[in-house]
Write an enzyme that holds these catalytic residues in place. Structure first.
Site, PDB file in Angstrom:
ATOM      1  N   SER A  48       0.754  -1.208  -0.060  1.00  0.00           N
ATOM      2  CA  SER A  48       0.068  -0.094   0.067  1.00  0.00           C
ATOM      3  C   SER A  48       0.830   1.325   0.001  1.00  0.00           C
ATOM      4  CB  SER A  48      -0.918  -0.020   1.246  1.00  0.00           C
ATOM      5  OG  SER A  48      -2.024  -0.752   1.045  1.00  0.00           O
ATOM      6  N   GLY A  74       2.812  -0.926   9.989  1.00  0.00           N
ATOM      7  CA  GLY A  74       2.646   0.492   9.971  1.00  0.00           C
ATOM      8  C   GLY A  74       2.702   1.009   8.778  1.00  0.00           C
ATOM      9  N   CYS A 134      -6.965  -1.118   6.940  1.00  0.00           N
ATOM     10  CA  CYS A 134      -5.742  -1.581   7.648  1.00  0.00           C
ATOM     11  C   CYS A 134      -5.928  -0.842   8.990  1.00  0.00           C
ATOM     12  CB  CYS A 134      -4.550  -0.809   7.121  1.00  0.00           C
ATOM     13  SG  CYS A 134      -3.128  -1.378   7.933  1.00  0.00           S
ATOM     14  N   LYS A 170     -11.096  -3.222  -0.072  1.00  0.00           N
ATOM     15  CA  LYS A 170     -10.676  -4.231   0.840  1.00  0.00           C
ATOM     16  C   LYS A 170     -11.384  -4.065   2.223  1.00  0.00           C
ATOM     17  CE  LYS A 170      -6.745  -6.951   2.399  1.00  0.00           C
ATOM     18  NZ  LYS A 170      -5.355  -7.245   2.157  1.00  0.00           N
ATOM     19  N   THR A 198      -6.454  -7.966   8.030  1.00  0.00           N
ATOM     20  CA  THR A 198      -6.352  -8.719   9.313  1.00  0.00           C
ATOM     21  C   THR A 198      -7.344  -8.599  10.262  1.00  0.00           C
ATOM     22  OG1 THR A 198      -4.896  -6.899   9.934  1.00  0.00           O
ATOM     23  CG2 THR A 198      -3.706  -8.571   9.095  1.00  0.00           C
TER      24      THR A 198
END
Lengths: 311, 255
Positions: A48, A74, A134, A170, A198
């Protein structure tokens, strides 16, 4: 095996097999992405890129806790301006291999997503992946955009206005109703959905040190432990929308991919499996998937895609 | 998870790979900047493999294994993390993951080790293993100056023949360790060359060995994040230094 057809077309882009290198795994440069493409991936996703450079978190950033992995890297990246150059080189190297490139990106505001999308599109990736999930990307309320149908739809709309490239959104599993999010992004113009990012966040504490091991303290869980949740999310999403879904989460074997496809996935993301089985995993997955299909008399993925949804 | 034909190249769902704690048993000053830490632990490892060493609340970084039993690392004080390591005294603890990565493969009856500066650390473990399998070991050690020269006494103590050089001529011959390699390679025709040091030195080693048809292996050093072959931070020309390396039997092209 020659009569088997493992190919799949997503948003008009042909993948010779359904296995997609997931974002954040090995996607740091053109050479390594080319290696993954050569090792048999159907498509690859680069790491990303965000609006500006990010250093990421200090170590430890990734751990194997026994039944899966936990990570808080991160989102280190040089920023989308540099990213365009890296993606251009990657695209150049992938073109002769016939392996599509998916460009993943994130931002911290709705407008920011549009701006990054416009820039990243200059690299001419085959598909965009909008990373709204994320755990490190949060809106002003401290929630990832993926946690709220309205925010997820706004980001999708903004990106679709900014570029004509097909856009995958996503999604995060860490929501009460993933179907609502899926419907919202479909209505906002998403061309496909990838799920899941995740799980968590989770935490692993070292009992000798008496403190979390990850420098960021918490991180996203991936690997075999999350597969049943990923399969359920893909199942839910596929029962709610009609755009294609890339099923991601704990797929280590060809059989796991079959499960995802039966839940309705068109393609299958591969991440932690690169750790468990090495970069050669793509070839092995293809063999395992083919073996299953032959044994069951399936010639194409469509022969069993979504069968679990019908029951 | 027990699918037949599986070669698990990473972890196992039945066993975590989380950091293990160890107590510092001994602290040995090597040079003004370099200290060796002997731990009260022992691990199975191959020469050339490395550890990710964690100090809670500070950071986690890769270090070559200098000896597997007792587990030993050698640390140059070059930044915040290594400064924190240097403050450790016997009885205090550190954590490690490993052994990680691909190590050296020992071959030949008569080998030459070439170390540039702190590159001597993994080669010490290699010298231990080579001695145990009865090989003749020659060592070429180079550094900027005498105070940067690592392990001349340790290698000699293992029965290796040691040549030294410094760039400023303050100890041993004056010049680069690759000059030393050139003359030793021509004089002794080693069966294999094993090298660790800065990238430019490794490139020179590769050139010298390839020109003479001598097989060689190099250990590369790179900034690492996960140490597990996943994040891609240490990738060089498509190779992951942490997992495909750190030892390579050819220098990755374009590295």
């Amino acid at each position: 095996m020659s009569r088997l057809d493992l190919s799949v077309t997503i948003c008009g882009v042909l993948l010779k097999n359904p296995f997609v290198l997931a974002s954040g795994i090995l996607g740091t440069g053109a050479a390594i992405l080319e290696r993954v493409a050569r090792s048999g991936a159907g498509a690859v996703t680069a790491k990303s890129y965000g609006p500006g450079p990010r250093a990421g978190y200090p170590n430890p950033t990734v751990l194997d806790w026994g039944s899966g992995l936990i990570n808080a890297v991160g989102l280190p990246n040089p920023g989308v301006e540099v990213g365009v150059g890296e993606l251009l080189e990657t695209k150049e190297r992938l073109r002769p291999l016939g392996v599509p490139l998916i460009a993943s990106f994130f931002a911290d505001t709705v407008k920011g997503y549009g701006e990054v999308a416009r820039t990243i599109a200059q690299a001419g990736p085959d598909l965009l992946e909008i990373n709204i999930s994320c755990p490190n990307v949060e809106d002003e309320f401290g929630q990832p955009f993926a946690a709220d149908p309205r925010a997820a739809a706004q980001v999708t709309l903004e990106v679709k206005r900014a570029t004509s490239l097909p856009a995958i959104v996503k999604l995060s599993p860490n929501v009460a109703d993933i179907k609502a999010i899926a419907r919202a992004v479909e209505q906002a113009g998403a061309d496909a959905i990838s799920a899941i990012n995740t799980l968590g966040p989770g935490m692993v504490i070292d009992i000798e040190a008496g403190r979390p091991i990850l420098a960021h303290r918490v991180g996203g869980i991936s690997g075999p432990a999350i597969r049943p949740i990923a399969v359920r999310c893909v199942y839910d999403i596929c029962s709610a929308v009609s755009i294609p879904v890339i099923g991601i989460g704990g797929v280590l074997r060809g059989q796991d991919a079959v499960e995802m496809i039966m839940a309705g996935a068109s393609a299958v993301g591969i991440g932690s499996a690169v750790y468990y089985r090495g970069p050669g995993v793509f070839k092995r997955l293809e063999v395992e998937l083919s073996t299953y299909m032959e044994a069951h008399g399936y010639a194409r993925l469509a022969d069993f895609r979504g069968v679990a949804l019908e029951g | 998870m027990d699918t037949p034909g599986w070669r698990i190249s990473g972890g196992s769902p039945l066993r975590d790979r989380l950091p293990r704690v160890a107590t510092v048993a001994r602290v040995i000053p090597e040079t003004s900047k370099v200290t060796t830490f002997v731990l009260d632990a022992a691990i199975k490892a191959r020469p050339g493999q490395f550890l990710m060493v964690w100090l809670p609340g500070v950071n986690e970084k890769p270090f070559s294994i200098v000896c597997p039993d007792p587990l030993t690392i050698t640390v140059a004080n070059v930044g915040n993390f290594t400064a924190a390591l240097h403050r450790l005294v016997p009885g205090e603890r550190l954590w490690y993951r490993g052994a990680l990565g691909r190590g050296f493969r020992l071959s030949g009856r008569d080998i030459l080790l070439v170390a540039g500066g702190y590159g001597a650390a993994p080669l010490h473990f290699l010298a231990l293993a080579a001695r145990d399998s009865g090989m003749a070991v020659r060592v070429a050690l180079g550094a900027r100056a005498q105070e940067d020269l690592l392990f001349p006494g340790r290698f000699a103590g293992l029965g290796c023949r040691v040549w030294t050089c410094t760039e400023d001529g303050s100890f041993g011959e004056s010049g680069l360790v690759t000059d030393l390699l050139q003359s030793l390679a021509d004089q002794h025709r080693p069966g294999s060359v094993y090298a660790c040091g800065p990238q430019a030195m490794l490139q020179a080693v590769a050139g010298i060995c390839e020109a003479r048809g001598i097989p060689y292996q190099v250990s590369m050093e790179r900034y690492m994040r996960c140490g597990m072959g996943l994040c891609g931070s240490c990738a060089v020309a498509g190779r992951r230094v942490c997992r495909d390396g750190p030892v390579f039997s050819r220098l990755p092209p374009g590295s």
